[in-house]
Design a protein around this motif. Sequence first.
Motif, PDB file in Angstrom:
ATOM      1  N   LEU A  77      15.883   2.557   2.173  1.00 52.13           N
ATOM      2  CA  LEU A  77      15.072   2.072   1.047  1.00 52.13           C
ATOM      3  C   LEU A  77      14.417   3.246   0.319  1.00 52.13           C
ATOM      4  O   LEU A  77      14.320   3.247  -0.904  1.00 52.13           O
ATOM      5  CB  LEU A  77      14.012   1.090   1.533  1.00 52.13           C
ATOM      6  CG  LEU A  77      14.522  -0.250   2.070  1.00 52.13           C
ATOM      7  CD1 LEU A  77      13.386  -1.042   2.697  1.00 52.13           C
ATOM      8  CD2 LEU A  77      15.213  -1.047   0.971  1.00 52.13           C
ATOM      9  N   ARG A  78      13.982   4.234   1.086  1.00 52.64           N
ATOM     10  CA  ARG A  78      13.324   5.413   0.493  1.00 52.64           C
ATOM     11  C   ARG A  78      14.284   6.184  -0.402  1.00 52.64           C
ATOM     12  O   ARG A  78      13.944   6.493  -1.548  1.00 52.64           O
ATOM     13  CB  ARG A  78      12.793   6.310   1.599  1.00 52.64           C
ATOM     14  CG  ARG A  78      12.115   7.548   1.085  1.00 52.64           C
ATOM     15  CD  ARG A  78      11.719   8.448   2.229  1.00 52.64           C
ATOM     16  NE  ARG A  78      10.954   9.589   1.745  1.00 52.64           N
ATOM     17  CZ  ARG A  78      10.767  10.686   2.425  1.00 52.64           C
ATOM     18  NH1 ARG A  78      11.268  10.819   3.633  1.00 52.64           N
ATOM     19  NH2 ARG A  78      10.065  11.670   1.918  1.00 52.64           N
ATOM     20  N   VAL A  79      15.459   6.522   0.095  1.00 51.90           N
ATOM     21  CA  VAL A  79      16.399   7.335  -0.701  1.00 51.90           C
ATOM     22  C   VAL A  79      16.990   6.542  -1.856  1.00 51.90           C
ATOM     23  O   VAL A  79      17.470   7.125  -2.823  1.00 51.90           O
ATOM     24  CB  VAL A  79      17.516   7.974   0.166  1.00 51.90           C
ATOM     25  CG1 VAL A  79      16.931   8.898   1.211  1.00 51.90           C
ATOM     26  CG2 VAL A  79      18.402   6.929   0.805  1.00 51.90           C
ATOM     27  N   SER A  80      16.929   5.214  -1.778  1.00 52.18           N
ATOM     28  CA  SER A  80      17.424   4.359  -2.863  1.00 52.18           C
ATOM     29  C   SER A  80      16.333   4.043  -3.887  1.00 52.18           C
ATOM     30  O   SER A  80      16.560   3.240  -4.797  1.00 52.18           O
ATOM     31  CB  SER A  80      17.961   3.049  -2.288  1.00 52.18           C
ATOM     32  OG  SER A  80      18.989   3.299  -1.365  1.00 52.18           O
ATOM     33  N   ASP A  81      15.143   4.651  -3.720  1.00 50.98           N
ATOM     34  CA  ASP A  81      13.997   4.403  -4.606  1.00 50.98           C
ATOM     35  C   ASP A  81      13.628   2.922  -4.690  1.00 50.98           C
ATOM     36  O   ASP A  81      13.287   2.404  -5.755  1.00 50.98           O
ATOM     37  CB  ASP A  81      14.251   4.953  -6.014  1.00 50.98           C
ATOM     38  CG  ASP A  81      14.223   6.466  -6.052  1.00 50.98           C
ATOM     39  OD1 ASP A  81      13.466   7.066  -5.270  1.00 50.98           O
ATOM     40  OD2 ASP A  81      14.971   7.047  -6.865  1.00 50.98           O
ATOM     41  N   LEU A  82      13.688   2.241  -3.529  1.00 46.28           N
ATOM     42  CA  LEU A  82      13.353   0.822  -3.483  1.00 46.28           C
ATOM     43  C   LEU A  82      12.004   0.549  -2.815  1.00 46.28           C
ATOM     44  O   LEU A  82      11.642  -0.605  -2.604  1.00 46.28           O
ATOM     45  CB  LEU A  82      14.464   0.041  -2.770  1.00 46.28           C
ATOM     46  CG  LEU A  82      15.789  -0.018  -3.525  1.00 46.28           C
ATOM     47  CD1 LEU A  82      16.862  -0.691  -2.684  1.00 46.28           C
ATOM     48  CD2 LEU A  82      15.613  -0.740  -4.863  1.00 46.28           C
ATOM     49  N   LEU A  83      11.254   1.617  -2.481  1.00 46.55           N
ATOM     50  CA  LEU A  83       9.909   1.465  -1.934  1.00 46.55           C
ATOM     51  C   LEU A  83       8.888   1.706  -3.039  1.00 46.55           C
ATOM     52  O   LEU A  83       9.134   2.508  -3.938  1.00 46.55           O
ATOM     53  CB  LEU A  83       9.656   2.490  -0.818  1.00 46.55           C
ATOM     54  CG  LEU A  83      10.466   2.363   0.457  1.00 46.55           C
ATOM     55  CD1 LEU A  83      10.147   3.524   1.398  1.00 46.55           C
ATOM     56  CD2 LEU A  83      10.216   1.034   1.142  1.00 46.55           C
ATOM     57  N   VAL A  84       7.736   1.020  -2.954  1.00 43.85           N
ATOM     58  CA  VAL A  84       6.684   1.309  -3.926  1.00 43.85           C
ATOM     59  C   VAL A  84       6.302   2.778  -3.802  1.00 43.85           C
ATOM     60  O   VAL A  84       6.382   3.369  -2.718  1.00 43.85           O
ATOM     61  CB  VAL A  84       5.446   0.398  -3.764  1.00 43.85           C
ATOM     62  CG1 VAL A  84       5.782  -1.044  -4.063  1.00 43.85           C
ATOM     63  CG2 VAL A  84       4.813   0.549  -2.418  1.00 43.85           C
ATOM     64  N   GLU A  85       5.897   3.340  -4.905  1.00 43.41           N
ATOM     65  CA  GLU A  85       5.590   4.768  -4.970  1.00 43.41           C
ATOM     66  C   GLU A  85       4.575   5.180  -3.905  1.00 43.41           C
ATOM     67  O   GLU A  85       3.517   4.561  -3.762  1.00 43.41           O
ATOM     68  CB  GLU A  85       5.046   5.114  -6.355  1.00 43.41           C
ATOM     69  CG  GLU A  85       4.779   6.583  -6.544  1.00 43.41           C
ATOM     70  CD  GLU A  85       4.233   6.900  -7.923  1.00 43.41           C
ATOM     71  OE1 GLU A  85       3.653   7.985  -8.078  1.00 43.41           O
ATOM     72  OE2 GLU A  85       4.363   6.071  -8.842  1.00 43.41           O
ATOM     73  N   GLY A  86       4.919   6.220  -3.166  1.00 42.14           N
ATOM     74  CA  GLY A  86       4.013   6.804  -2.192  1.00 42.14           C
ATOM     75  C   GLY A  86       3.943   6.104  -0.849  1.00 42.14           C
ATOM     76  O   GLY A  86       3.272   6.594   0.064  1.00 42.14           O
ATOM     77  N   LEU A  87       4.616   4.961  -0.685  1.00 48.86           N
ATOM     78  CA  LEU A  87       4.492   4.203   0.564  1.00 48.86           C
ATOM     79  C   LEU A  87       4.972   4.994   1.771  1.00 48.86           C
ATOM     80  O   LEU A  87       4.254   5.109   2.769  1.00 48.86           O
ATOM     81  CB  LEU A  87       5.244   2.868   0.479  1.00 48.86           C
ATOM     82  CG  LEU A  87       5.175   2.023   1.755  1.00 48.86           C
ATOM     83  CD1 LEU A  87       3.747   1.570   2.034  1.00 48.86           C
ATOM     84  CD2 LEU A  87       6.109   0.826   1.647  1.00 48.86           C
TER      85      LEU A  87
END
Length: 142
Positions: free
Chosen positions: A119-129
């Motif tokens: 999810l992180r590398v796919s930019d699917l997490l809210v910013e900074g989570l």
Amino acid sequence: MVAEGVQPAIRCVGGIVFDRGGRLLLVRRVNPPGEGLWSIPGGRVEQGETDHEAVTRELFEETGLSVTAGALIGRVTRPAEGRVYEIHDYLCQVRSGVLRAGDDASDARWTSVAILSTLRVSDLLVEGLYTTLDEWGQLPRS
């Protein structure tokens, strides 16, 4: 009264929850800020509510899980269109319930280290989570 140029702060809470296997509970947000992105469940504190009452209510509404709210893990601020969300994140323990998406969530799931990284590398997490959870020592343990 709020001084000119100062955005009003809206008090919010989030629940950091792990299952017995060490996976972290995430929800996919339906509404801004972070619409369509994955985050820990939570929301606004309603007038007259304590943080613990709010996080318990929000988690039930978004995930179907009844939780016991515990220690404050940390606090973050998130600016959004003319306001600032001041989010207080608490460690929570599941008491009962069946995981399901509800209220402000389009999906809810337990996430492992591998899923969270994807999810992180796919930019699917809210910013900074991811960075915040890492700094707080609250990443999934499996």
